[in-house]
Scaffold this active site. Structure first.
Site, PDB file in Angstrom:
ATOM      1  N   PHE A  32      40.254  32.594  52.102  1.00 50.30           N
ATOM      2  CA  PHE A  32      40.174  31.519  53.087  1.00 50.30           C
ATOM      3  C   PHE A  32      41.191  31.746  54.215  1.00 50.30           C
ATOM      4  O   PHE A  32      40.895  31.504  55.385  1.00 50.30           O
ATOM      5  CB  PHE A  32      40.418  30.161  52.410  1.00 50.30           C
ATOM      6  N   LYS A 111      26.903  33.457  46.610  1.00 48.69           N
ATOM      7  CA  LYS A 111      27.448  34.704  47.146  1.00 48.69           C
ATOM      8  C   LYS A 111      28.381  35.309  46.096  1.00 48.69           C
ATOM      9  O   LYS A 111      29.491  34.825  45.881  1.00 48.69           O
ATOM     10  CB  LYS A 111      28.207  34.450  48.450  1.00 48.69           C
ATOM     11  N   ARG A 132      29.444  50.035  49.907  1.00 48.95           N
ATOM     12  CA  ARG A 132      29.094  49.618  51.267  1.00 48.95           C
ATOM     13  C   ARG A 132      29.915  50.366  52.323  1.00 48.95           C
ATOM     14  O   ARG A 132      29.413  50.723  53.377  1.00 48.95           O
ATOM     15  CB  ARG A 132      29.316  48.102  51.392  1.00 48.95           C
ATOM     16  N   CYS A 403      61.656  32.815  18.253  1.00 44.30           N
ATOM     17  CA  CYS A 403      62.487  33.374  17.175  1.00 44.30           C
ATOM     18  C   CYS A 403      63.958  33.002  17.272  1.00 44.30           C
ATOM     19  O   CYS A 403      64.725  33.311  16.363  1.00 44.30           O
ATOM     20  CB  CYS A 403      62.330  34.899  17.133  1.00 44.30           C
TER      21      CYS A 403
END
Length: 658
Positions: A32, A111, A132, A403
């Site tokens: 974004f 998508k 691509r 522990c």
């Protein structure tokens, strides 16, 4: 800031982000954030067309092919899509289409967030696959695609020539399993499934790609020879008949239907086994697509709706500490349940102590959270005006919550780690390392066998291995009498290993094979190492002050003392079988380069260390001698530049014999 300066700044940021994302598969920006910066650049260039240059990120389709793979020219370009970020923009797109073609019908699809590829078939047989790349030229990844089981290698009823476009991805389930494995092996974790898929598909070794269990979903027919279709939907149905896994899709003629479907996909994204980063709206008629055409960058007949990262406010009700398989203490915020990106979130990662301190996160705080990469909930910021008066700064624990062993911060790092030799949280990793080839080398004792022994309560630490018997092992699932006897024999054999193997197996921080050999040669026995102080240990080659502190700390731990008592009582050798290190080359650091006439590099290294010298991997001002053979490269050149002594194998042998 003036437009010229801002355009230049945006181009620099986006170009670097493109390189990291497409070439290195190491994204530096959230999707974004990238989209918003690109949109700002597009608007500035639209207002200042005289400033547009051919190298602007707005003028390109995507990344470039990496030189490790052969370039492939795409028969049909793999175009990118124009992004839209609001329903108003979707409405504008639909109106524009309807103004150009009559009776337009639209197809809406999720998508898929993966790596786009073109897959070619000749006479129904898979012959080539390519990434691509920049849309025109991609990378040949045929052999790696062949490992994807959901990709058919042979098609029945296919045209003689067929190229389809699909998205290679890693399922969410496989992604979680892969990261769990990488965490156990102390390897960097993948940020998200897309990043993992891209890195896996572009492995030079197809075996690694096969292990990553990639998947593919096909969403377009690029070319089908003489066969033709009227609509995109028809072509997808044809691909289904060929037994491809195709993208789910829905057909609409009106904006309201499209809007509802986009919202539905976003709200139900968790139902898909792959990540999605938006919804695609396409014109369904292939004839209309030809009429509409494409710009230099993207088709005019499709857009991608991008979902903004969803942010919600919630309250931190607790901070808990988890101890990972490598001993790292990881804080996690427990929050009031809140619906986020399709799931109910009840906790969020806090990464480490520095993250909590920098953001000043406290129990009782109201915080803003989101899903990083749509996967892992994380806290973005605190809402200070909502902080209760009683909220106190969080204090990180100084002992392991599992522990009780004291914890310490990694040298030069942010991780705080439990060093307990028998910490239950690290049990599997500790024992797997103990039995490994570079350590005690117990043949047949792999990770799966160790896990089986732990799960059945037969061992709690590496020391317990030496108290197993064949009868107990033979009752375990998958192990018969013969396998059990072989394992016991391998465990017994390991008792006679040299002290250096045992030291390496103990898992002392920064004590690997080389340091373990140096310690064994210098002290001769485990008892003398236990008695040594920091100054004694630091005097040994390969042992620095920090490592010396780790060694002293490890041997004084009650858990370590218990483990060693088990090993010693079982008869595990604690003496060095090698001759003590000499002093002839003490204080000298050697670098090896080229091919020596008779000695292998490991043999030369062993002779140097046996004589008290040290071997380094690169030439520096601290290098004493460079031992050079045939075809010596840049190390020899640098040694000459620094005036460092250079010797041959013959001179090296004389040096040892003097």
């Amino acid at each position: 800031m003036d437009s010229n300066k801002r355009i230049y700044e945006l181009r620099e940021i986006l170009t670097e982000a493109n390189y990291k994302y497409y070439v290195e598969d190491s994204p530096t920006l959230q999707d974004f954030e990238y989209d918003m910066l690109l949109r700002e650049l597009e608007e500035l260039e639209r207002e200042n067309p005289e400033l547009i240059t051919p190298d602007s990120p707005t003028q390109r389709v995507g990344g470039k092919a990496v030189s490790a793979f052969s370039p492939v020219s795409h028969e049909v370009p793999l175009e990118s899509l124009q992004d839209v970020f609001s329903f108003d923009e979707v409405s504008e797109f639909i109106d524009k289409i309807k103004a150009s073609v009559n009776g337009a019908e639209f197809d809406v699809e999720p998508k898929v967030d993966g790596l786009s590829v073109a897959v070619r078939y000749e006479n129904g047989v898979f012959v080539q696959g390519a990434t691509r790349g920049d849309g025109v030229t991609g990378e040949d990844v045929t052999e790696n695609l062949r490992t994807i089981r959901s990709l058919p290698l042979k098609l029945e009823g296919a045209p003689a020539h067929l190229v389809v476009r699909g998205e290679v991805y890693m399922s969410k389930k496989v992604f979680r399993e892969l990261n769990a494995e990488r965490e156990a092996e102390e390897k960097p974790l993948f940020a998200n499934p897309r990043n993992a898929a891209a890195g896996s598909l572009r492995q030079l070794d197809p075996k690694i790609a096969a292990e990553r269990r990639l998947d593919i979903v096909v969403f377009n027919v690029q070319t089908s020879g003489e066969m033709s279709f009227e609509t995109h939907s028809e072509s997808l149905e044809f691909l289904k008949k060929l037994r491809f896994r195709t993208v789910p899709h829905w057909e609409y003629t009106d904006f309201n239907g499209i809007k509802d479907r986009i919202s539905y996909i976003g709200e139900n994204r968790e139902e898909f086994d792959y990540d999605i980063d938006g919804a695609v709206i396409k014109v369904n008629s292939l004839a209309d697509r030809l009429t509409l055409g494409s710009t230099a960058k993207a088709p005019r007949w499709a857009v991608a709706f991008k979902y903004p990262p969803e942010e919600k406010m919630t309250e931190v009700t607790d901070i808990i500490i988890q101890v990972g398989r490598t001993g790292v203490l990881t804080p996690k915020a427990v929050v009031k349940p809140v619906r986020l990106a399709g799931t109910t979130v009840t906790n969020a990662t806090l990464h480490n102590e520095d993250f909590i301190r920098d953001k000043d996160i406290r129990i009782g705080d109201t915080v803003v959270i989101r899903k990083a990469g749509e996967i892992i909930p994380e806290i973005l910021r605190v809402v200070p005006e909502k902080r209760p008066e009683c909220a106190k700064p969080y204090e990180f624990p100084n002992v392991c919550p599992v522990c009780g062993e004291p914890v310490s911060r990694d040298e030069g790092g942010a991780a705080i780690r439990c060093r307990g030799a028998e910490c239950p949280a690290q049990r599997l990793r500790h024992i797997v390392h103990f039995v490994s080839r570079e350590a005690m080398d117990i043949d047949g004792m792999g990770a799966s066998i160790v896990a089986l022994l732990i799960d059945n309560g037969l061992i709690r630490s590496a020391g317990d291995l030496y108290y197993l018997n064949a009868q107990d092992l033979a009752t375990l699932p998958g192990l018969g009498k013969k396998s059990a006897e072989n394992l016991i024999a391998a465990i017994e054999k390991s008792k006679d290993n040299d002290l250096s193997r045992l030291l390496c197996a103990l898992g002392i921080p920064q004590v690997g094979q080389s340091a373990a050999r140096a310690l064994a040669r210098a002290f001769g026995s485990l008892e003398k190492i236990k008695e040594a102080n920091i100054f004694d240990l630091s005097a040994v080659n390969d042992i620095g002050a920090v490592t010396a502190e780790y060694i002293v700390e490890w041997f004084t731990s009650p858990q370590s003392e218990h483990l060693l008592s088990l090993l010693e009582k079982a008869g595990v050798n604690t003496e060095s079988k090698e001759e003590p290190a000499g002093t002839k080359l003490s204080g000298k650091t050697f670098v090896l380069t080229g091919t020596l006439p008779t000695l292998k590099r490991e043999e030369a290294k062993a002779l140097i260390e046996k004589a008290g010298g040290k071997v380094a991997g690169s030439v520096s001002a601290k290098t004493s001698v460079v031992l050079a053979g045939e075809a010596a490269g840049s190390k020899l050149t640098k040694a000459r530049e620094l005036g460092i002594q250079i010797i041959s194998e013959e001179e090296f042998i004389k040096m040892l014999n003097e």
